[in-house]
Design a protein around this motif. Sequence first.
Motif, PDB file in Angstrom:
ATOM      1  N   MET A   1      38.484  41.842  47.931  1.00  0.00           N
ATOM      2  CA  MET A   1      38.756  40.459  48.278  1.00  0.00           C
ATOM      3  C   MET A   1      39.333  39.788  47.026  1.00  0.00           C
ATOM      4  O   MET A   1      38.765  39.916  45.942  1.00  0.00           O
ATOM      5  N   PRO A   2      40.402  39.059  47.169  1.00  0.00           N
ATOM      6  CA  PRO A   2      41.012  38.400  46.015  1.00  0.00           C
ATOM      7  C   PRO A   2      40.101  37.312  45.438  1.00  0.00           C
ATOM      8  O   PRO A   2      39.286  36.727  46.154  1.00  0.00           O
ATOM      9  N   PRO A   3      40.250  37.013  44.148  1.00  0.00           N
ATOM     10  CA  PRO A   3      39.421  35.982  43.519  1.00  0.00           C
ATOM     11  C   PRO A   3      39.512  34.626  44.213  1.00  0.00           C
ATOM     12  O   PRO A   3      38.521  33.901  44.293  1.00  0.00           O
ATOM     13  N   ALA A   4      40.666  34.281  44.734  1.00  0.00           N
ATOM     14  CA  ALA A   4      40.807  32.993  45.423  1.00  0.00           C
ATOM     15  C   ALA A   4      39.904  32.947  46.657  1.00  0.00           C
ATOM     16  O   ALA A   4      39.273  31.923  46.939  1.00  0.00           O
ATOM     17  N   ASP A   5      39.829  34.060  47.382  1.00  0.00           N
ATOM     18  CA  ASP A   5      38.957  34.118  48.554  1.00  0.00           C
ATOM     19  C   ASP A   5      37.485  34.050  48.151  1.00  0.00           C
ATOM     20  O   ASP A   5      36.667  33.439  48.844  1.00  0.00           O
ATOM     21  N   LEU A   6      37.154  34.681  47.038  1.00  0.00           N
ATOM     22  CA  LEU A   6      35.771  34.623  46.560  1.00  0.00           C
ATOM     23  C   LEU A   6      35.376  33.188  46.216  1.00  0.00           C
ATOM     24  O   LEU A   6      34.245  32.769  46.482  1.00  0.00           O
ATOM     25  N   ARG A   7      36.309  32.436  45.643  1.00  0.00           N
ATOM     26  CA  ARG A   7      36.021  31.031  45.341  1.00  0.00           C
ATOM     27  C   ARG A   7      35.819  30.232  46.628  1.00  0.00           C
ATOM     28  O   ARG A   7      34.951  29.366  46.701  1.00  0.00           O
ATOM     29  N   ILE A   8      36.610  30.536  47.649  1.00  0.00           N
ATOM     30  CA  ILE A   8      36.460  29.850  48.937  1.00  0.00           C
ATOM     31  C   ILE A   8      35.097  30.167  49.543  1.00  0.00           C
ATOM     32  O   ILE A   8      34.401  29.283  50.054  1.00  0.00           O
ATOM     33  N   VAL A   9      34.700  31.429  49.475  1.00  0.00           N
ATOM     34  CA  VAL A   9      33.396  31.834  50.017  1.00  0.00           C
ATOM     35  C   VAL A   9      32.267  31.157  49.241  1.00  0.00           C
ATOM     36  O   VAL A   9      31.315  30.639  49.836  1.00  0.00           O
TER      37      VAL A   9
END
Length: 107
Positions: free
Chosen positions: A1-9
């Motif tokens: 999972m990309p870092p941007a998605d991890l921030r969203i989660v």
Amino acid sequence: MPPADLRIVAAAVARAGVPAMVRFALDTQRTRKDRILYAKYFVRGWSGLPPAARATPSQPAAGPAPHCGHPDCDPVTRTRETEDDRGIRSLTRCPACNPNAQRGHAA
């Protein structure tokens, strides 16, 4: 999972909470015929979850009980001076306002 998605989660966890995210994922899975294998599928939906309702305490924080006002009760120590049948005096916890007084027994 990309870092941007991890921030969203992470933002969704902080804002909506894990239980809301799980409910969303389960509801989404029920509407699909195929099986969802990756959490990445839910990221867009999780980003739109509303904030979780904050739990408010049903009662205010309990402080010490107010002094009962009994003439034999000391307002500082919340104890009463009692005298038994033999004339022996002793201090006992005030049953009305001492926080450590036993309030009854379980059956």
